[in-house]
Design a protein around this motif. Structure first.
Motif, short mmCIF file in Angstrom:
data_model
loop_
_atom_site.label_atom_id
_atom_site.label_comp_id
_atom_site.label_asym_id
_atom_site.label_seq_id
_atom_site.Cartn_x
_atom_site.Cartn_y
_atom_site.Cartn_z
N HIS A 283 58.06 76.63 34.41
CA HIS A 283 57.13 76.40 33.30
C HIS A 283 55.75 76.95 33.64
CE1 HIS A 283 56.71 74.13 29.50
NE2 HIS A 283 55.45 73.99 29.85
N LEU A 284 55.28 76.68 34.83
CA LEU A 284 53.98 77.18 35.27
C LEU A 284 53.95 78.70 35.29
CD1 LEU A 284 51.15 76.79 36.46
CD2 LEU A 284 52.23 76.55 38.72
N ALA A 285 55.01 79.32 35.74
CA ALA A 285 55.06 80.78 35.79
C ALA A 285 54.94 81.39 34.40
CB ALA A 285 56.36 81.24 36.45
N ALA A 286 55.56 80.78 33.41
CA ALA A 286 55.46 81.29 32.04
C ALA A 286 54.02 81.21 31.54
CB ALA A 286 56.40 80.50 31.13
N VAL A 287 53.35 80.10 31.84
CA VAL A 287 51.95 79.96 31.41
C VAL A 287 51.07 80.99 32.11
CG1 VAL A 287 49.96 78.41 31.40
CG2 VAL A 287 52.24 77.51 30.91
N LEU A 288 51.29 81.21 33.40
CA LEU A 288 50.49 82.17 34.14
C LEU A 288 50.72 83.60 33.64
CD1 LEU A 288 50.86 80.81 37.79
CD2 LEU A 288 48.87 80.66 36.30
N ALA A 289 51.96 83.94 33.32
CA ALA A 289 52.24 85.28 32.81
C ALA A 289 51.54 85.52 31.48
CB ALA A 289 53.75 85.47 32.66
N ALA A 290 51.57 84.53 30.61
CA ALA A 290 50.93 84.67 29.30
C ALA A 290 49.42 84.78 29.42
CB ALA A 290 51.31 83.48 28.42
N THR A 291 48.81 83.87 30.17
CA THR A 291 47.35 83.90 30.29
C THR A 291 46.88 85.14 31.04
OG1 THR A 291 47.53 82.46 32.24
CG2 THR A 291 47.05 81.41 30.14
N LEU B 228 40.19 85.34 21.35
CA LEU B 228 41.13 85.19 22.46
C LEU B 228 41.75 83.79 22.51
CD1 LEU B 228 39.15 87.03 25.28
CD2 LEU B 228 41.22 87.84 24.12
N VAL B 229 41.10 82.80 21.90
CA VAL B 229 41.63 81.43 21.94
C VAL B 229 42.99 81.34 21.25
CG1 VAL B 229 41.25 79.04 21.25
CG2 VAL B 229 39.36 80.38 22.18
N PRO B 230 43.12 81.72 19.96
CA PRO B 230 44.44 81.65 19.34
C PRO B 230 45.43 82.65 19.93
CG PRO B 230 42.88 82.70 17.86
CD PRO B 230 42.09 82.13 18.99
N VAL B 231 44.94 83.79 20.41
CA VAL B 231 45.86 84.77 21.03
C VAL B 231 46.47 84.20 22.30
CG1 VAL B 231 46.00 87.03 22.12
CG2 VAL B 231 44.71 86.76 20.02
N ALA B 232 45.65 83.56 23.13
CA ALA B 232 46.17 82.96 24.36
C ALA B 232 47.14 81.83 24.06
CB ALA B 232 45.01 82.45 25.22
N ALA B 233 46.80 81.00 23.07
CA ALA B 233 47.71 79.91 22.70
C ALA B 233 49.04 80.46 22.21
CB ALA B 233 47.05 79.05 21.62
N TRP B 234 48.99 81.50 21.39
CA TRP B 234 50.20 82.12 20.86
C TRP B 234 51.02 82.74 21.98
CZ3 TRP B 234 49.84 85.91 16.08
CH2 TRP B 234 51.14 86.17 15.60
N ALA B 235 50.36 83.45 22.90
CA ALA B 235 51.09 84.10 24.00
C ALA B 235 51.77 83.08 24.90
CB ALA B 235 50.12 84.96 24.81
N VAL B 236 51.10 81.97 25.17
CA VAL B 236 51.71 80.92 25.99
C VAL B 236 52.94 80.35 25.28
CG1 VAL B 236 51.38 78.56 26.84
CG2 VAL B 236 49.64 80.31 27.27
N ARG B 237 52.82 80.13 24.00
CA ARG B 237 53.96 79.61 23.23
C ARG B 237 55.14 80.59 23.28
NH1 ARG B 237 56.46 79.51 18.34
NH2 ARG B 237 57.10 77.43 17.59
N ILE B 238 54.85 81.88 23.19
CA ILE B 238 55.92 82.89 23.26
C ILE B 238 56.61 82.83 24.62
CG2 ILE B 238 56.35 85.37 23.39
CD1 ILE B 238 54.17 85.74 21.28
N CYS B 239 55.82 82.83 25.70
CA CYS B 239 56.42 82.86 27.03
C CYS B 239 57.22 81.60 27.34
CB CYS B 239 55.33 83.04 28.08
SG CYS B 239 54.78 84.75 28.27
N LEU B 240 56.79 80.47 26.81
CA LEU B 240 57.50 79.23 27.08
C LEU B 240 58.79 79.09 26.27
CD1 LEU B 240 54.56 76.66 27.35
CD2 LEU B 240 56.00 77.56 29.19
#
Length: 216
Positions: free
Chosen positions: A83-91, A50-62
Motif C-alpha cells: 500500500h505504501l509503495a503505491a502511494v509513493l509511486a503516485a506522489t 497539484l492537490v486534486p492531481v495528486a489525490a487522483w494519482a494516488v487513487r489510481i495507483c491504489l
C-alpha cells in the motif's frame, strides 16, 4: 521497498491511467496562466492544481492492480508495504510533473523583481506541500478506508476542495503565500505549510496502511 515502488510506477505507466489527470492538469495550467503574468502568481495557480492531481494519482495507483495480483504482492511483501509503495509511486510521479511545471513557469513568466532562483525555490517548496496534501487526501478517500467507488470519488473531490480553501491547510497556506507574494514582489517560503504537510501525509498513510494490514 524500492522494487515495490518501481513495480507500481511501471504499472501506472503501462496502464495509461495517468493520462487523464496529467493531461487535465496541463490544460489547467495552459488555460489559467496568462502571458506576462507575475511569476509568483502563476506558480500559486499551478501548484494549487497539484492537490486534486495528486489525490487522483494516488487513487489510481491504489486501485490499478487486479485482485489476484494484489494478493500475490501482499503475500510476498506485506499489505502495508504494498500500500505504501503505491502511494509513493503516485506522489513521486506528481512531484516530477510539479517540479517541471514550476521550472518552466519560472523561466517564461514575468519575474516582476523576484530573482528566478528565489521564485523557483518557493514554487518547488509549495509544489511539494500541495502534492503531499493531495496525496493525503487520495489516501484517505479510497480503499480500504472508502471502498465504494461513488463515495470515494465524492470524498476525493470534496477533500481536494477543502484542502485548498480551509484555513490552516498546508496546501492553502502554500498557495496563499505565493499569491500574496505576487502582490508584494517578495517570495517568502511557506515554512509552516512545509512543516505540517509531511506530518499530515504521514498520519494519513499510516492510518491507511494499518487499515490495509488488518482488512486488506
Amino acid at each position: 521497498m524500492s522494487a515495490l515502488v518501481r513495480y507500481q510506477a511501471a504499472l501506472l505507466l503501462r496502464s495509461q491511467r495517468w493520462l487523464a489527470p496529467f493531461l487535465l492538469y496541463a490544460a489547467f495550467v495552459g488555460v489559467g496562466v496568462q502571458a506576462g503574468e507575475p511569476v509568483l502568481g502563476a506558480l500559486g495557480y499551478a501548484v494549487a492544481g497539484l492537490v486534486p492531481v495528486a489525490a487522483w494519482a494516488v487513487r489510481i495507483c491504489l486501485n490499478q492492480e487486479p485482485p489476484a495480483a494484489r494478493a500475490v504482492v501482499a503475500a510476498a511483501a506485506g499489505r502495508a508495504r504494498a500500500h505504501l509503495a503505491a502511494v509513493l509511486a503516485a506522489t513521486g510521479a506528481v512531484l516530477l510533473v510539479g517540479a517541471v511545471t514550476v521550472l518552466v513557469l519560472t523561466a517564461v513568466a514575468d519575474p516582476r523583481g523576484v530573482r528566478p532562483v528565489t521564485a523557483a525555490a518557493s514554487g518547488l517548496l509549495a509544489a511539494g506541500v500541495c502534492v503531499l496534501t493531495g496525496g493525503a487526501v487520495g489516501t484517505l478517500t479510497t480503499r480500504p478506508l472508502v471502498p465504494a467507488r461513488g463515495w470515494s470519488l465524492t470524498a476525493l473531490l470534496l477533500g481536494s476542495l477543502l484542502a485548498l480553501v480551509t484555513p490552516g491547510s498546508p496546501a492553502a497556506g502554500a498557495v496563499s503565500a505565493l499569491v500574496t507574494a505576487a502582490r508584494t514582489t517578495t517570495a517568502p517560503f511557506p515554512w509552516l505549510a512545509a512543516a505540517t504537510a509531511p506530518v499530515l501525509a504521514s498520519v494519513a498513510v499510516a492510518l491507511a496502511c494499518r487499515a490495509t494490514a488488518r482488512h486488506g
